[in-house]
Design a protein around this motif. Sequence first.
Motif, PDB file in Angstrom:
ATOM      1  N   CYS A 233       0.828  -1.212   0.000  1.00 21.95           N
ATOM      2  CA  CYS A 233       0.000   0.000   0.000  1.00 21.95           C
ATOM      3  C   CYS A 233       0.861   1.259   0.000  1.00 21.95           C
ATOM      4  N   ILE A 234       1.868   1.318   0.867  1.00 17.31           N
ATOM      5  CA  ILE A 234       2.696   2.528   0.936  1.00 17.31           C
ATOM      6  C   ILE A 234       3.533   2.659  -0.335  1.00 17.31           C
ATOM      7  N   GLN A 235       3.942   1.524  -0.912  1.00 17.42           N
ATOM      8  CA  GLN A 235       4.707   1.580  -2.160  1.00 17.42           C
ATOM      9  C   GLN A 235       3.859   2.167  -3.287  1.00 17.42           C
ATOM     10  N   LYS A 236       2.605   1.713  -3.399  1.00 14.45           N
ATOM     11  CA  LYS A 236       1.715   2.255  -4.426  1.00 14.45           C
ATOM     12  C   LYS A 236       1.427   3.733  -4.187  1.00 14.45           C
ATOM     13  N   THR A 237       1.286   4.094  -2.914  1.00 15.29           N
ATOM     14  CA  THR A 237       1.018   5.494  -2.573  1.00 15.29           C
ATOM     15  C   THR A 237       2.174   6.394  -3.003  1.00 15.29           C
ATOM     16  N   LEU A 238       3.390   6.001  -2.648  1.00 15.49           N
ATOM     17  CA  LEU A 238       4.554   6.824  -2.983  1.00 15.49           C
ATOM     18  C   LEU A 238       4.822   6.832  -4.485  1.00 15.49           C
ATOM     19  N   ASP A 239       4.596   5.694  -5.139  1.00 16.58           N
ATOM     20  CA  ASP A 239       4.743   5.656  -6.598  1.00 16.58           C
ATOM     21  C   ASP A 239       3.743   6.592  -7.274  1.00 16.58           C
ATOM     22  N   SER A 240       2.519   6.615  -6.745  1.00 12.65           N
ATOM     23  CA  SER A 240       1.495   7.497  -7.297  1.00 12.65           C
ATOM     24  C   SER A 240       1.898   8.957  -7.149  1.00 12.65           C
ATOM     25  N   ILE A 241       2.468   9.304  -6.002  1.00 15.48           N
ATOM     26  CA  ILE A 241       2.907  10.688  -5.780  1.00 15.48           C
ATOM     27  C   ILE A 241       3.981  11.072  -6.786  1.00 15.48           C
ATOM     28  N   ARG A 242       4.915  10.158  -7.038  1.00 13.79           N
ATOM     29  CA  ARG A 242       5.989  10.437  -7.993  1.00 13.79           C
ATOM     30  C   ARG A 242       5.450  10.616  -9.412  1.00 13.79           C
ATOM     31  N   GLN A 243       4.499   9.757  -9.772  1.00 17.52           N
ATOM     32  CA  GLN A 243       4.037   9.718 -11.158  1.00 17.52           C
ATOM     33  C   GLN A 243       2.915  10.714 -11.455  1.00 17.52           C
ATOM     34  N   ALA A 244       2.162  11.111 -10.401  1.00 15.93           N
ATOM     35  CA  ALA A 244       0.999  11.970 -10.626  1.00 15.93           C
ATOM     36  C   ALA A 244       1.201  13.375 -10.076  1.00 15.93           C
ATOM     37  N   GLY A 245       2.444  13.761  -9.907  1.00 13.16           N
ATOM     38  CA  GLY A 245       2.724  15.121  -9.463  1.00 13.16           C
ATOM     39  C   GLY A 245       2.256  15.420  -8.046  1.00 13.16           C
ATOM     40  N   GLY A 246       2.245  14.383  -7.187  1.00 14.21           N
ATOM     41  CA  GLY A 246       1.916  14.606  -5.786  1.00 14.21           C
ATOM     42  C   GLY A 246       0.579  14.060  -5.354  1.00 14.21           C
ATOM     43  N   GLU A 247      -0.244  13.575  -6.279  1.00  6.01           N
ATOM     44  CA  GLU A 247      -1.569  13.081  -5.916  1.00  6.01           C
ATOM     45  C   GLU A 247      -1.532  11.593  -5.564  1.00  6.01           C
ATOM     46  N   PHE A 248      -2.410  11.197  -4.620  1.00  3.35           N
ATOM     47  CA  PHE A 248      -2.575   9.787  -4.286  1.00  3.35           C
ATOM     48  C   PHE A 248      -3.970   9.567  -3.733  1.00  3.35           C
ATOM     49  N   ASP A 249      -4.374   8.299  -3.678  1.00  3.32           N
ATOM     50  CA  ASP A 249      -5.707   7.927  -3.208  1.00  3.32           C
ATOM     51  C   ASP A 249      -5.627   7.596  -1.727  1.00  3.32           C
ATOM     52  N   LEU A 250      -6.321   8.332  -0.883  1.00  5.03           N
ATOM     53  CA  LEU A 250      -6.272   8.123   0.565  1.00  5.03           C
ATOM     54  C   LEU A 250      -7.087   6.907   1.002  1.00  5.03           C
ATOM     55  N   GLU A 251      -8.077   6.495   0.204  1.00  4.42           N
ATOM     56  CA  GLU A 251      -8.979   5.432   0.645  1.00  4.42           C
ATOM     57  C   GLU A 251      -8.257   4.120   0.944  1.00  4.42           C
ATOM     58  N   PRO A 252      -7.385   3.595   0.047  1.00  5.91           N
ATOM     59  CA  PRO A 252      -6.678   2.354   0.396  1.00  5.91           C
ATOM     60  C   PRO A 252      -5.741   2.520   1.583  1.00  5.91           C
ATOM     61  N   VAL A 253      -5.193   3.719   1.757  1.00  5.74           N
ATOM     62  CA  VAL A 253      -4.346   3.983   2.924  1.00  5.74           C
ATOM     63  C   VAL A 253      -5.173   3.856   4.203  1.00  5.74           C
ATOM     64  N   SER A 254      -6.346   4.474   4.219  1.00  2.56           N
ATOM     65  CA  SER A 254      -7.225   4.414   5.389  1.00  2.56           C
ATOM     66  C   SER A 254      -7.622   2.977   5.702  1.00  2.56           C
ATOM     67  N   LYS A 255      -7.936   2.196   4.669  1.00  5.13           N
ATOM     68  CA  LYS A 255      -8.334   0.799   4.858  1.00  5.13           C
ATOM     69  C   LYS A 255      -7.171  -0.022   5.414  1.00  5.13           C
ATOM     70  N   THR A 256      -6.001   0.141   4.833  1.00  2.12           N
ATOM     71  CA  THR A 256      -4.828  -0.613   5.269  1.00  2.12           C
ATOM     72  C   THR A 256      -4.454  -0.271   6.704  1.00  2.12           C
TER      73      THR A 256
ATOM     74  N   ASN B  62      -3.671  17.072  -2.157  1.00  2.30           N
ATOM     75  CA  ASN B  62      -4.651  16.031  -1.865  1.00  2.30           C
ATOM     76  C   ASN B  62      -5.734  16.491  -0.894  1.00  2.30           C
ATOM     77  N   LYS B  63      -5.734  17.821  -0.613  1.00  6.54           N
ATOM     78  CA  LYS B  63      -6.750  18.415   0.271  1.00  6.54           C
ATOM     79  C   LYS B  63      -6.812  17.704   1.621  1.00  6.54           C
ATOM     80  N   LEU B  64      -5.624  17.337   2.134  1.00  7.17           N
ATOM     81  CA  LEU B  64      -5.538  16.698   3.443  1.00  7.17           C
ATOM     82  C   LEU B  64      -5.407  17.780   4.519  1.00  7.17           C
ATOM     83  N   SER B  65      -6.445  17.934   5.318  1.00  9.43           N
ATOM     84  CA  SER B  65      -6.439  18.990   6.321  1.00  9.43           C
ATOM     85  C   SER B  65      -6.676  18.472   7.735  1.00  9.43           C
ATOM     86  N   ASP B  66      -6.845  17.147   7.895  1.00  4.00           N
ATOM     87  CA  ASP B  66      -7.025  16.626   9.246  1.00  4.00           C
ATOM     88  C   ASP B  66      -5.813  17.013  10.095  1.00  4.00           C
TER      89      ASP B  66
END
Length: 480
Positions: free
Chosen positions: A137-160, A296-300
């Motif tokens: 999960c963290i590998q996919k998250t960090l890869d997404s940030i690298r490839q998508a200019g900083g964006e990632f999906d929080l939902e799988p992170v929250s589930k994991t 990613n509009k993360l404000s928590d």
Amino acid sequence: MRARLHPTNSEACPQLPIDRLIAVVEKGGKVRTGVDVFNGRGLLLLEKSVLVADPKILRKVKAQGTMTVPIADGGEGGLWDQEGRKIPLPEEEPVQALFADKALIWPKLSKDVELKISEITEIKLAAARRYELAKECIQKTLDSIRQAGGEFDLEPVSKTVGELVDFVTLNDNSFAYLTREIFSYDDYLYNHSVNVCTIGTVIMQRFNNAFSAAVNSFLNDNPQGPPGAAPRDPGAFVYYTSSELRNISIGYFLHDLGKVMIDPEILNKTGKLTAKEFQVVKSHVTDKVERILRKNKLSDPHIVNVCLYHHAALYAGEERCYPQQDHHLVPSYVKVCKLADIYDAMTSIRCYKNALNPVSVVSEIFHHYARKDPFLQYVLHSFIGSVGIYPAGSVVYLTNGQLAYVLDSDGPLLLPLTDSGGTPLAKEPEVIVMDRGQTGNALAIDRQQPPISPLEAYRILPDYLRRALEAGRRQKPVLA
């Protein structure tokens, strides 16, 4: 013990002695297995695409009890000498199993001991599965940030993270079963993220319970208003709710998010950083992570504060801390993250350094932060109480020279494996409970010797314990 192949890989690959592979690499050659290599408990030891040019990697694999390694010569696998020429694969050679002493009559274990071992096996298997899923999960998250200019999906992170939280809540020493063999910076970042999340979550849960209980005790013992105005309520105050604790754990999982935006050569530098390089590293908690959080509009506040301040000072005058922040304003859960971060960094194996003795690391952290800040002491004592120095499944040295298997970290409860001279015991050993005075004053755990982790301990266990562990593995399903 043979390395296990992934179920999808061919079982026809020849198994070569790992000592032979180490010798090839020591002479300047290279090795690639061409198949994913797992140990008997399903943990990935070596990815099929890794070209091994450092013998330390193979020694780490051997330390897991693996004496032979498959080589898929027909695909990407093979051996190459120092000139880059492919080496023809030799015939498979028989490798003597560790501790295969046929003359020794192994002791019979009691039902209670077998039950304990079965429980340890179940936790180890479940922890391994949870860990691999979290690492993916963290590998996919960090890869997404690298490839998508900083964006990632929080939902799988929250589930994991939710699944990790549930698991460590039931098994608060479960992080002791997680692998720490790290050979590249990317692997370190992935493993470190999972480790800090699991360790930090256990510490935070203990702290939250202890501090809430202390406040409730004060409220009930010092009531305000007329006598009898309010009944005693031991649960009147809860410092952090369960939903807040979940977000805090997500923060721990993502605490080093900003590092994905920093040059890996700087992060993985083996020597001392220059002043300029250190400034770049420090930016992972300022503009680098702020950009990702905004994107990613993360404000928590719990996630944001962990990402921004996990390197901040925990007491007045603490050196080499950043960014500048009044230590009184650093939330308790961020203090927990910093201690978990330090502990995991110091006890993890890297390609250029060995892990430090966990007992020494705990002692060093305690002495560094003890008697500095009154509130910090609650956090510090929760850290000391949470980190399983002697986790179930590990092997410890006793002061008389014996080796003992830890059946339960509470105590701890020990099963002697050898006599004081290191000879395996041939009769049923008596279980030692260290905290009940059963051992007298002459026997104790040797705190100068680091405990052997549950993963590494497996390779030195006598045959009867291995059989018990394997039996437990067959009977207990792996938790999904």
